[in-house]
Motif scaffolding. Sequence first.
Motif, PDB file in Angstrom:
ATOM      1  N   ASP A 173       0.837  -1.198   0.000  1.00  0.00           N
ATOM      2  CA  ASP A 173       0.000   0.000   0.000  1.00  0.00           C
ATOM      3  C   ASP A 173       0.875   1.252   0.000  1.00  0.00           C
ATOM      4  OD1 ASP A 173      -2.658  -1.049   0.088  1.00  0.00           O
ATOM      5  OD2 ASP A 173      -2.376  -1.551   2.204  1.00  0.00           O
ATOM      6  N   ASN A 229       0.104   0.893  -4.080  1.00  0.00           N
ATOM      7  CA  ASN A 229      -1.251   1.182  -4.538  1.00  0.00           C
ATOM      8  C   ASN A 229      -1.552   2.671  -4.566  1.00  0.00           C
ATOM      9  OD1 ASN A 229      -2.260  -1.533  -4.885  1.00  0.00           O
ATOM     10  ND2 ASN A 229      -2.282  -1.726  -2.654  1.00  0.00           N
ATOM     11  N   GLU A 232      -6.700  -1.905  -5.274  1.00  0.00           N
ATOM     12  CA  GLU A 232      -5.504  -2.640  -4.874  1.00  0.00           C
ATOM     13  C   GLU A 232      -4.956  -3.540  -5.979  1.00  0.00           C
ATOM     14  OE1 GLU A 232      -5.909  -2.300  -0.101  1.00  0.00           O
ATOM     15  OE2 GLU A 232      -6.538  -4.218  -0.955  1.00  0.00           O
TER      16      GLU A 232
END
Length: 250
Positions: A100, A107, A222
Amino acid sequence: MKLTELVAWLDAYLEVEAFEDASLNGLQVEGGEEVTKVAVAVDSSLRTFEQAAEVGADLLIVHHGLFWGRPLPITGTHARRVKYLLERGLSLYASHIPLDAHREVGNNWGLARILGMTDLEPFGRWGQQHIGVKGRFPNRISLRELADQLEKELGESVLVHAGGALEIETLGIISGGAAREVVAAAEAGLDAFLTGEPKHEVFYDAFERKINALYAGHYMTETVGVSLLADKLEQEFGLATEFILLPTGL
């Protein structure tokens, strides 16, 4: 390429030890010693594993792995998944929060660049680390234009809670299930906040704090990181890669 060498590179590049995370980040299931093809996907499921095997992958890299913060007995569905990987010599590597937050293949930063944002800065914290990103658009964009662009790029319908001005300049992004961070985005003075899925308990915050909230799908927001990581592996090592698309609609 040796699996051990690739795993060591992934661990260092993604900084898996830098984040507190319920996910067991890193190599979760060890298969064969050599890697010639890598599949990437968002989720761990038997269907994901079957498709990775079908395309001839030696290693599957996922955002959501099989192990989350507590020991699980190798029984039932969990046993069938692990057994499938072991029987086919297919290794499983997971990167959750590290993927992330990563500023090159993550992401959030990846999605910001896809949207053409500039002046990117860290935003939103996970423990002691930043996980998201904030920035601005070179030219103000309408909320509808932004939603349309997200739908075009990600292929998912976007839910919009229009609590703020309909022309926006600044946006904060945290992929997946970060709806509660709309409060932090409002406190940071941003025009809008983008995440994956909504939460009932923060529905009114966007309107009462006068900020726009956009929800582009937990799954689809994602897909960005694993896709960018696949591109990086092709460039860095010349490995063949394949993205496995199995959208959940959530």
